[in-house]
Design a protein around this motif. Sequence first.
Motif, PDB file in Angstrom:
ATOM      1  N   SER A  89       0.846  -1.197   0.000  1.00  0.00           N
ATOM      2  CA  SER A  89       0.000   0.000   0.000  1.00  0.00           C
ATOM      3  C   SER A  89       0.875   1.239   0.000  1.00  0.00           C
ATOM      4  CB  SER A  89      -0.929   0.029   1.214  1.00  0.00           C
ATOM      5  OG  SER A  89      -1.647   1.249   1.261  1.00  0.00           O
ATOM      6  N   ALA A  91      -0.549   4.125   0.756  1.00  0.00           N
ATOM      7  CA  ALA A  91      -1.184   4.995   1.755  1.00  0.00           C
ATOM      8  C   ALA A  91      -0.346   4.931   3.033  1.00  0.00           C
ATOM      9  CB  ALA A  91      -2.623   4.555   2.014  1.00  0.00           C
ATOM     10  N   VAL A 186      -6.473   6.755   1.399  1.00  0.00           N
ATOM     11  CA  VAL A 186      -6.409   5.485   0.678  1.00  0.00           C
ATOM     12  C   VAL A 186      -7.209   5.635  -0.610  1.00  0.00           C
ATOM     13  CG1 VAL A 186      -6.946   3.017   0.757  1.00  0.00           C
ATOM     14  CG2 VAL A 186      -6.254   4.222   2.855  1.00  0.00           C
ATOM     15  N   LYS A 187      -6.605   5.222  -1.728  1.00  0.00           N
ATOM     16  CA  LYS A 187      -7.311   5.292  -2.998  1.00  0.00           C
ATOM     17  C   LYS A 187      -8.478   4.308  -3.010  1.00  0.00           C
ATOM     18  CE  LYS A 187      -3.255   6.652  -5.728  1.00  0.00           C
ATOM     19  NZ  LYS A 187      -2.333   6.252  -6.831  1.00  0.00           N
ATOM     20  N   ASP A 188      -9.550   4.703  -3.648  1.00  0.00           N
ATOM     21  CA  ASP A 188     -10.719   3.836  -3.737  1.00  0.00           C
ATOM     22  C   ASP A 188     -10.317   2.513  -4.394  1.00  0.00           C
ATOM     23  OD1 ASP A 188     -13.319   3.002  -3.535  1.00  0.00           O
ATOM     24  OD2 ASP A 188     -13.996   3.993  -5.367  1.00  0.00           O
ATOM     25  N   GLU A 190      -8.087   0.435  -3.225  1.00  0.00           N
ATOM     26  CA  GLU A 190      -6.735   0.006  -2.831  1.00  0.00           C
ATOM     27  C   GLU A 190      -6.808  -0.941  -1.644  1.00  0.00           C
ATOM     28  OE1 GLU A 190      -2.472   1.891  -1.244  1.00  0.00           O
ATOM     29  OE2 GLU A 190      -4.167   3.208  -1.711  1.00  0.00           O
TER      30      GLU A 190
END
Length: 201
Positions: A89, A91, A186-188, A190
């Motif tokens: 990740s 994020a 956080v990207k949608d 991910e």
Amino acid sequence: MNVDPLKVEDELTKKGFWLSDQPVDRPQSLIARLGQPGSWQLLTPSEHHAARPNTFSGIHGLGVFPWHTDGAIAVRPPRYLVLLGGSESQAATEIADLDSRPLLVKSLTRAVLRTTADFGRMRYVSAVERTDSRLRFRWDPDKLKICSPGDGPAVELVQPDAAVTWTTGKLLIVDNWRCLHRRQAVKDGEERVLRRLYIYT
């Protein structure tokens, strides 16, 4: 990867956190040296509607979390926060060492914080408390509201000392009495899987 526990303790003393980019052999023995461990918990990102109310995900969803310490409303917050990567990740978990920010600490010593305890009773705590071993910081803008006179400390303006992106097996230990931390957005879609454990002293 074998880790020298003394070097881990030394880095926690110097920086307030320790990071291993490689999986650690027998991490439980390292953790046990630092105090009494709790149970591992699984952390995954959630949209507002899918998360439990009054949690960071329930309030902020996939967005940036605010700077905070974990267990800020507990009578005795956990001393250390352990995060173990379970996926890749970008994020990041960001960390800020308050020991290196004496002016901010000075402003925090004047901050009185209010939370709602059981049965709706108000409970008041200090943002900075003195323990037998060191100062202990509490901060959670979602659960603790500033009720002392004057402007609140400019905590959200703090720039991180480290930003940890995640891979499987990466291990992070943070001194939760000393450091603030937060999660970046956080990207949608991910995947961001972490395991969390608290250590009490």
